[in-house]
Design a protein around this motif. Structure first.
Motif, short mmCIF file in Angstrom:
data_model
loop_
_atom_site.label_atom_id
_atom_site.label_comp_id
_atom_site.label_asym_id
_atom_site.label_seq_id
_atom_site.Cartn_x
_atom_site.Cartn_y
_atom_site.Cartn_z
N VAL A 343 -47.89 -24.44 7.76
CA VAL A 343 -48.87 -24.20 6.70
C VAL A 343 -48.56 -23.49 5.67
N VAL A 344 -47.07 -22.71 5.65
CA VAL A 344 -47.09 -22.04 4.79
C VAL A 344 -46.50 -23.21 4.46
N SER A 395 -56.64 -25.67 4.56
CA SER A 395 -57.60 -26.94 4.57
C SER A 395 -58.30 -27.60 3.42
N ARG A 396 -57.59 -26.57 2.84
CA ARG A 396 -58.35 -27.51 1.06
C ARG A 396 -57.79 -28.69 0.19
N LEU A 397 -56.88 -28.23 0.56
CA LEU A 397 -55.84 -29.30 0.14
C LEU A 397 -55.55 -30.07 0.92
N PHE A 398 -55.42 -29.97 2.41
CA PHE A 398 -54.95 -31.06 3.44
C PHE A 398 -55.91 -31.35 4.46
N ASP A 403 -54.81 -27.03 14.50
CA ASP A 403 -55.62 -25.97 14.73
C ASP A 403 -55.17 -24.92 15.81
N LEU A 404 -55.67 -23.53 15.54
CA LEU A 404 -54.63 -22.04 16.07
C LEU A 404 -55.46 -22.37 17.19
N GLY A 405 -56.36 -22.24 17.66
CA GLY A 405 -57.28 -21.53 18.52
C GLY A 405 -56.96 -22.22 20.20
#
Length: 405
Positions: A343-344, A395-398, A403-405
């Motif tokens: 993500v980062v 989520s806005r960009l990719f 899913d971290l759940g």
């Protein structure tokens, strides 16, 4: 002079920082009629945006994993409590110790040390990233709340203690020490050094040393607590660590058959108590040897005076090794760390390629910035994110946000 333990004492030791003698602020301000400079610093830190964001920044467990695990905010509050206790016992300035504890993690990234590692690698061509240096950048530049200056305009003693959280940064010759040896100091520290001399070649004052060791004590205790409650290891696994085995035997001997949640709490609180009491007695011994007559004598002692005894230092390293193997390298934790690292990394690459994708005011004035400046702005933006905001931005960009759940 013999150092004394001063539980509940109101007197300030001669080696403590005296707010009346503060070296002042970079931008002069009228003194408060109701608060000392260090009390004022504490209040500014608590009311900052960066402090509020600590609520949703990871300690070890990502924000969604449970309401009872530590966050950067709860960790910071625990460090603050321990730092104040140490300062009170050693007759240091409690308000300064508290301010330093409250500010020490303001520069931390989302997703804990994983986020920091990814940002450091991404920023390698542009001067790197270090969360301690970023804390300085937050309080001297990124917080933009006041009409007359950027940052919080904290007192010299607060900034000095914050930047030297782990001791001197350079030697007498100006060469970087510790983890920076052979390289250069982080960008934020080098940038600020041109505005104000924070005596980077000396130890910080006693209050900063108290806040730093309080950070270690809180870390060890709450990671044991969270690791046990998350089921990453069992209570009996701790018998492999002599320090913890001794505490476990003490608890079980006094309270046989105690329910597990209370058993865990007894182990954790006794760990904190033993470490705190060790630091106090060791600091009293060190201070008696050095016989400091001023805060400057603490800085020039050539060693840390507020820390663990040799015996406790060995025990604390044993605890850290246990936590590294059983918590930080646990396969469940590593699996999540790999996801948040992506993500980062994705966010940095996306924003660096198209910085206009950042929201206002981060995307303003880009045409006048160099590539290095743009990279630093992207870094500042990401470092300030909470865990959940980083997920939202991804989520806005990719289309493939994990899913971290």
């Amino acid at each position: 002079m013999t150092a004394e333990i001063g539980f509940g004492a109101q007197s300030r030791a001669v080696y403590a920082e005296n707010p009346a003698n503060s070296r002042g602020r970079l931008f002069p301000e009228p003194e408060s009629p109701t608060r000392t400079p260090f009390q004022r610093d504490r209040d500014r830190i608590i009311h900052s945006s960066a402090f509020r964001r600590l609520k949703h920044k990871t300690q070890v467990f990502v924000y969604h994993e449970g309401d009872h695990f530590r966050t950067r905010l709860t960790h910071t509050i625990e460090v603050s409590q321990i730092a104040r206790s140490l300062a009170r016992a050693l007759r240091l300035d409690e308000d300064l110790a508290e301010s330093l504890a409250l500010a020490h993690d303001l520069g931390h990234t989302p997703f804990g040390h994983e986020g920091e590692d990814v940002l450091h690698d991404a920023m390698a061509p542009f001067g790197g990233f270090d969360h301690n240096a970023q804390s300085l950048r937050v309080v001297t530049h990124l917080e933009q709340r006041y009409a007359e200056f950027d940052g919080l305009n904290l007192a010299w003693e607060t900034l000095e203690g914050l930047v030297k959280h782990n001791g001197p940064l350079v030697g007498p010759d100006g060469a970087p020490l510790g983890k920076f040896k052979g390289g250069e100091l982080p960008f934020a520290i080098r940038e600020y050094a041109g505005q104000q001399d924070l005596l980077l070649d000396t130890w910080p004052g006693g209050e900063a040393q108290a806040a730093a060791i309080a950070d270690d004590i809180a870390y060890d205790a709450h990671d044991l607590d969270d690791g046990l409650r998350a089921g990453l290891f069992a209570i009996d696994d701790m018998r492999a660590v002599p320090f913890l085995a001794d505490i476990l035997a003490e608890v079980d001997g006094k309270y046989p058959g105690l329910e597990e949640s209370r058993r865990i709490h007894e182990i954790v609180r006794r760990s904190i108590t033993r470490m705190v009491e060790d630091v106090i007695h060791e600091a009293v011994r060190n201070i008696s040897q050095v016989d400091p007559r001023s805060p400057e004598d603490i800085r020039m002692a050539g060693r840390c005076l507020v820390g663990f005894s040799e015996r406790m230092a060995v025990s604390e390293k044993d605890v850290k090794r246990f936590l590294f193997a059983r918590v930080y390298r646990h396969h469940d934790v590593l699996a999540v760390r790999r996801l948040v690292a992506r993500v980062v990394k994705d966010l940095f690459g996306g924003f660096l390629a198209d910085p206009d994708l950042m929201p206002s005011p981060w995307n303003e004035g880009l045409q006048s910035l160099s590539e290095n400046d743009i990279a630093r702005r992207v870094c500042d933006y990401i470092a300030g994110m909470t865990d959940r905001y980083a997920i939202e931005e991804h989520s806005r960009l990719f289309d493939d946000t994990p899913d971290l759940g």
